[in-house]
Design an enzyme around this catalytic site. Structure first.
Site, PDB file in Angstrom:
ATOM      1  N   ARG A  97       0.834  -1.200   0.000  1.00 36.67           N
ATOM      2  CA  ARG A  97       0.000   0.000   0.000  1.00 36.67           C
ATOM      3  C   ARG A  97       0.867   1.248   0.000  1.00 36.67           C
ATOM      4  NH1 ARG A  97      -1.410   3.880   3.341  1.00 36.67           N
ATOM      5  NH2 ARG A  97      -0.266   2.965   5.076  1.00 36.67           N
ATOM      6  N   THR A  98       0.401   2.234  -0.743  1.00 33.79           N
ATOM      7  CA  THR A  98       0.949   3.583  -0.630  1.00 33.79           C
ATOM      8  C   THR A  98      -0.234   4.516  -0.387  1.00 33.79           C
ATOM      9  OG1 THR A  98       0.861   3.958  -3.012  1.00 33.79           O
ATOM     10  CG2 THR A  98       2.957   3.197  -2.102  1.00 33.79           C
ATOM     11  N   SER A  99       0.057   5.700   0.140  1.00 31.43           N
ATOM     12  CA  SER A  99      -1.012   6.627   0.501  1.00 31.43           C
ATOM     13  C   SER A  99      -1.600   7.378  -0.678  1.00 31.43           C
ATOM     14  CB  SER A  99      -0.493   7.643   1.521  1.00 31.43           C
ATOM     15  OG  SER A  99      -0.100   6.969   2.688  1.00 31.43           O
ATOM     16  N   THR A 100      -0.796   7.605  -1.724  1.00 25.41           N
ATOM     17  CA  THR A 100      -1.292   8.395  -2.844  1.00 25.41           C
ATOM     18  C   THR A 100      -0.963   7.735  -4.177  1.00 25.41           C
ATOM     19  OG1 THR A 100       0.737   9.685  -3.100  1.00 25.41           O
ATOM     20  CG2 THR A 100      -0.916  10.545  -1.553  1.00 25.41           C
ATOM     21  N   GLN A 149       2.713   7.806  -5.637  1.00 24.23           N
ATOM     22  CA  GLN A 149       3.776   6.989  -5.065  1.00 24.23           C
ATOM     23  C   GLN A 149       3.917   5.642  -5.779  1.00 24.23           C
ATOM     24  OE1 GLN A 149       2.164   7.188  -1.047  1.00 24.23           O
ATOM     25  NE2 GLN A 149       3.906   8.449  -0.426  1.00 24.23           N
TER      26      GLN A 149
END
Length: 191
Positions: A7-10, A13
Site C-alpha cells: 500500500r501507498t497513501s497516494t 507513489q
C-alpha cells in the site's frame, strides 16, 4: 501460502508501490493485494486479503506502516488473522507472528508506532499554533467551496444532487452548505 499486501497513501507513489510488489514477489508471495489509499481511509484490498487468507497462510507486508495505522487497528487485524489461523510477517522488522517472540515484538512495535504518530501530530499542532501566532497560518483551502458557482450551475440545469456530488467529488454536507450559502446570498441581495 504467502499472501502479500502492498500500500501507498497516494497515486503519485508508484515507485514505492512497485518496490513493495517486487519485494513481496521475491519473498515468494503467491497472491499480492495492492492499493493506493491513505491509512485512515477504508482499505478494501486489505479486507479482501484477510478474507482470502486460509488457515496456515501468512500475510506478508514490507513495513508495519503499510499495514496498520494504530495499535488498536493492528490488534483488530491480528485478531482477524489469528481467528482464521493465519500468521503475519513484517519483513523490515523481521517479525513473524507465527512465533511467540514474533507476537510479542509485534505488540511492542505497534505501541511504539502509535506513540510516534501521536508525537508527530503533537509537533504538527505546535507548528500550526506558532504559524497562527505569527499570522502565517492560512489553514486548509476549502476545496468544495471553490466549486460553489459550478454546483449552482449544475443544479440549475436540473441535475440531481447525487449526480452533482459525484461529478464534482464533494460530500453531501458540502453540497448542502454551498446551496444554503448561495441561497442566503441571493436572498440578502434581493432584500
Amino acid at each position: 501460502m504467502l499472501i502479500g499486501y502492498a500500500r501507498t497513501s497516494t497515486q503519485e507513489q508508484k515507485a514505492g508501490l512497485n518496490g513493495q510488489i517486487e519485494e513481496l514477489k521475491a519473498l515468494g508471495c503467491d497472491e499480492i493485494f495492492t492499493e493506493q489509499v491513505s491509512s485512515v481511509d477504508q482499505r478494501e484490498k486489505l479486507d479482501e486479503a484477510i478474507r482470502f487468507a486460509r488457515k496456515g497462510d501468512v500475510l506478508v507486508v514490507t513495513k508495519l506502516d503499510r499495514l496498520a495505522r494504530s495499535v488498536p487497528h493492528l490488534c483488530r487485524i491480528i485478531e482477524a488473522l489469528e481467528a482464521k489461523g493465519v500468521g503475519i510477517r513484517i519483513v523490515a522488522m523481521g517479525i513473524d507472528s507465527t512465533t511467540a517472540t514474533g507476537k510479542l515484538m509485534l505488540n511492542v512495535v505497534g505501541a511504539i508506532a502509535q506513540f510516534e504518530r501521536e508525537m508527530m501530530l503533537e509537533r504538527q499542532q505546535i507548528g500550526i499554533a506558532a504559524a497562527r501566532d505569527a499570522k502565517k497560518f492560512k489553514g486548509r483551502v476549502p476545496t468544495a467551496r471553490r466549486q460553489s458557482e459550478r454546483v449552482m450551475q449544475l443544479l440549475a440545469t436540473g441535475m440531481p444532487k447525487a449526480q452533482v456530488m459525484k461529478e464534482l467529488k464533494i460530500s453531501r454536507a458540502s453540497l448542502y452548505r454551498i446551496v444554503q450559502e448561495q441561497t442566503a446570498t441571493v436572498s440578502w441581495r434581493s432584500a
